[in-house]
Design an enzyme around this catalytic site. Structure first.
Site, short mmCIF file in Angstrom:
data_model
loop_
_atom_site.label_atom_id
_atom_site.label_comp_id
_atom_site.label_asym_id
_atom_site.label_seq_id
_atom_site.Cartn_x
_atom_site.Cartn_y
_atom_site.Cartn_z
CD GLU A 170 -1.97 1.98 2.12
OE1 GLU A 170 -1.40 3.02 1.71
OE2 GLU A 170 -2.44 1.84 3.26
CB CYS A 184 -2.30 6.14 2.96
SG CYS A 184 -3.29 5.17 4.08
#
Lengths: 468, 468
Positions: free
Chosen positions: B220, B257
């Site tokens: 990720e 994020c």
């Protein structure tokens, strides 16, 4: 490669995202019907190019069209979408939004077809069927072993898809080494499916991983498909097991990725004695000259290993060779490497302890087969074989691969590169990506996620699986 | 790295394959309880190392233990096993064997923890929880941004697992750059999960792909999380949307994020006027010096783009900048790159056509957000955003990530490397591989596949999904 191929595929992808389950099932069935109707023509061309014989090839067409129809059923059933709904919980701590997840097509898929199944793993094979099923355009790289058949199949597929209303660009065929490389590197391609050699697959895997935006590479590469025969099974039915092995490893002139390539048998087995006396079929023509050369050099390498003896047949194939377990210590690499073609290696073991230890030398395989009696203690053997292979057989031989909901055709490296299968219902998962929709108005949601379940598919709502 | 870590993990893997659903659920709950009991200690250490504040960190511990408990529920429910049974059909053409498929643990997993969620994406975070849940040993590479917290968490996890009866070696912690590299290359490691930067993730992805036996790398990485505000939404509620954005992009000092990094707004919007007048919070301390340096240079690059104006705040952050759509033509790379920290970029559009075209310049993101009125025609916008992101929001802001059955935290490259999620129930699928058992005696089968469904889990039998 003509860039227009991927321009059309990209345009098709946008249309296919919006296609219904019923539409895509109809496309697949139309392709199956069209191929069935042309079976005789297809088999004639295939036999000229592959030498696999009319009987086998006719059966393979039926398997291929059955596979297309299975994927139509899988699509209509709808649980492959993994539709999952968590309703809003505004009073939870922290409050939760309305969240709905499903799988959606990943985009254009490149399919590299195989030489040894000119229908089932080629232009209209399982990779193509499973990608189209879930709404991904497919660009097939033809195998050079059967170019005419590839073109004829592509023509039939293209015609059937057009008649059934699929978008232009949903399917295309390219040929040649350069076009294959270009496909894997093309920014519009979102996944690659490949069936072939370890060397070729590894090269394409590395290309896919090295792209500026890496994409998944689903390879089905090499497999020795180990078999273990226990002392109990040998005593009870060694001769009939030997006959089964002989039929399995020579099927299709041994050119199956699931061919049993190494068989662990007790020393002094009835199994080996029966194989020494078995009538092996005559050597058949191999698929291509390069496969024939690979087989010859593989057999040479095997026969050069100290301790290896010829049990049956001849170096031209088919042949059975045998070696003591000791030979594995120094020569595991040669004895346990896949040799594509009609050869199998018996490894004679003295004790169960040494057998278990020797299994650690195996690389990953598509299958592992255990022939044992119910009275044998096999728990440890099963545990070892589970770490080695993706399909464990307790009867029969691995060369048959049923196309069903529960099939798994995959295993640890180098048999495959992934945790997915290229045969059976779950093959579709390779070509899907999840999307979650948060607090979406009903009209903005795909039908699979709308209130009231308009598609009537299995869904999970607030954690509970059901049809709501 | 001490090789003993992976010797123990390998031994644990063999034991964990045989663990029951109930045993693993109990392990996860024991870890959750032990972390909850030590919340005050954990938060104190975490706050000293990360500066994220007691309130946020206390909430994150609760989120993390809730996550462990969700995975316990997922395991007990059992459908993650995808148990599938096709009964033998001896009279079919060709005859079909009895074939039973399920998912099994892939083996030891390396987890690289993140800096910005010292609990939820760190030592006892979602990657660790989902791997343990399905029976995979975990070796965590500690993030150097919170070493003491990593050690304290590991100590609590190790103690709780031991007390709950998990095998030694089910969990370990390693530290340092070299140990991280060694983990990814170690032959016993079967998968890697990573949350961090694009550069770091890309390097580890390439290592995992280049191994003699490649393994899956679940990364990720980076995400700009685009937001689109329609003219209709701006007219109806531009000012309140602006307040929502200001709260979201400054949350955790912008170190999420899922921080909204680029917002497409109509020219002359109420939204932008409101942002110009908004009170942004004071700049908070960032997680590490290197993140602070990265933020400063990212802001410098943004402010140097011709046409970029400061709307609110200052270069030290938080800040909002704006640019006309024209600036995207020449400077998409700078304007659409992730800058980790409290900054967001407004892109002013004049027409819907130009807005749609400009969305093609976006790379993959974890999320995309569309603020529109029900009366707006948004079908095309939704279609574009679906190709860009893994989660689409139609209300609220992307910084909240609910941990539920339907969550998807993933998207096209570079936001993630895979078709899987690192948050939510389906995160477990990353650490599983299928095995099919053909013609197995009932006693040789795992309980999930035995006749009579002794575990009472959802299974598919002869194509029909149910509880049989």
């Amino acid at each position: 490669m003509d860039d227009a191929v991927l321009v059309r595929a990209t345009a098709a992808a946008a249309a296919m995202v919006r296609s219904t389950l019923a539409e895509r099932a109809a496309w697949l069935r139309a392709v199956a019907d069209a191929l069935d109707a042309r079976t005789a023509d297809l088999v004639a061309v295939a036999d000229r190019e592959t030498h696999l014989g009319e009987g086998r090839l006719t059966g393979e067409v039926a398997r291929t069209t059955g596979q297309l129809r299975l994927f139509a059923d899988v699509v209509l059933e709808g649980s492959y979408l993994e539709a999952t709904i968590d309703q809003a919980a505004p009073t939870a701590a922290p409050p939760r939004p309305d969240l709905r997840r499903m799988l959606r097509p990943i985009g254009p898929v490149a399919v590299f077809s195989a030489s040894n199944f000119p229908f089932a793993f080629s232009v209209a094979g399982g990779d193509t069927a499973s990608a189209l099923a879930v709404g991904c355009p497919v660009v097939v790289k033809a195998h050079p072993g059967h170019p005419e058949l590839s073109r004829l199949t592509a023509e039939i597929v293209t015609g059937a898809l057009a008649t059934a209303g699929a978008p232009t660009g949903a399917f295309a065929l390219v040929e040649g080494y350069e076009d294959g490389i270009a496909l894997v590197g093309h920014p519009a391609v979102m996944a690659v499916a490949f069936t072939g050699s370890v060397a070729g697959g590894r090269a394409l895997h590395d290309l896919a991983a090295a792209r500026p935006a890496p994409i998944p590479f689903y390879g089905e590469l090499g497999s020795v498909n180990p078999v273990v025969v226990t002392g109990g099974a040998d005593a009870a039915r060694g001769a009939s097991l030997a006959a089964g092995l002989a039929a399995s490893f020579t099927l299709g002139t041994g050119q199956f990725c699931t061919k049993p390539g190494v068989v662990f048998v007790p020393e002094g087995s009835a199994f080996e004695r029966a194989l020494a006396a078995v009538d092996l079929p005559a050597a058949g023509a191999m698929l291509t000259d390069s496969i024939a050369r690979g087989f010859a050099s593989g057999v040479d390498r095997l026969l050069a290993v100290p301790g290896v003896e010829l049990v049956s047949g001849s170096a031209d194939g088919p042949l059975v060779v045998a070696a003591p377990l000791d030979a594995l210590e120094a020569h595991a690499e040669e004895l346990l490497a896949e040799v594509f073609g009609p050869v199998t290696v018996l490894v004679r073991y003295g004790s169960d302890e040494r057998l278990l230890a020797s299994l650690d030398k195996l690389e990953g395989s598509l299958t592992a087969t255990l022939h044992a009696e119910e009275s044998d203690a096999t728990a440890e053997l099963v545990e070892r074989l589970e770490t080695v292979a993706g399909r464990l057989l307790f009867a029969g031989w691995p060369t048959g691969v049923a196309v069903t909901w529960s099939q798994h055709h995959g295993g640890p490296w180098p048999s495959t590169t992934s945790q997915f299968t290229s045969v059976g219902a779950t093959a579709v998962r390779r070509f899907l990506r999840p999307i979650a929709y948060q607090d979406a108005p009903d009209a903005a949601l795909p039908p699979a996620l709308r209130d009231g379940n308009p598609l009537g598919i299995p869904r999970r709502v607030d954690g509970v699986l059901g049809q709501v």
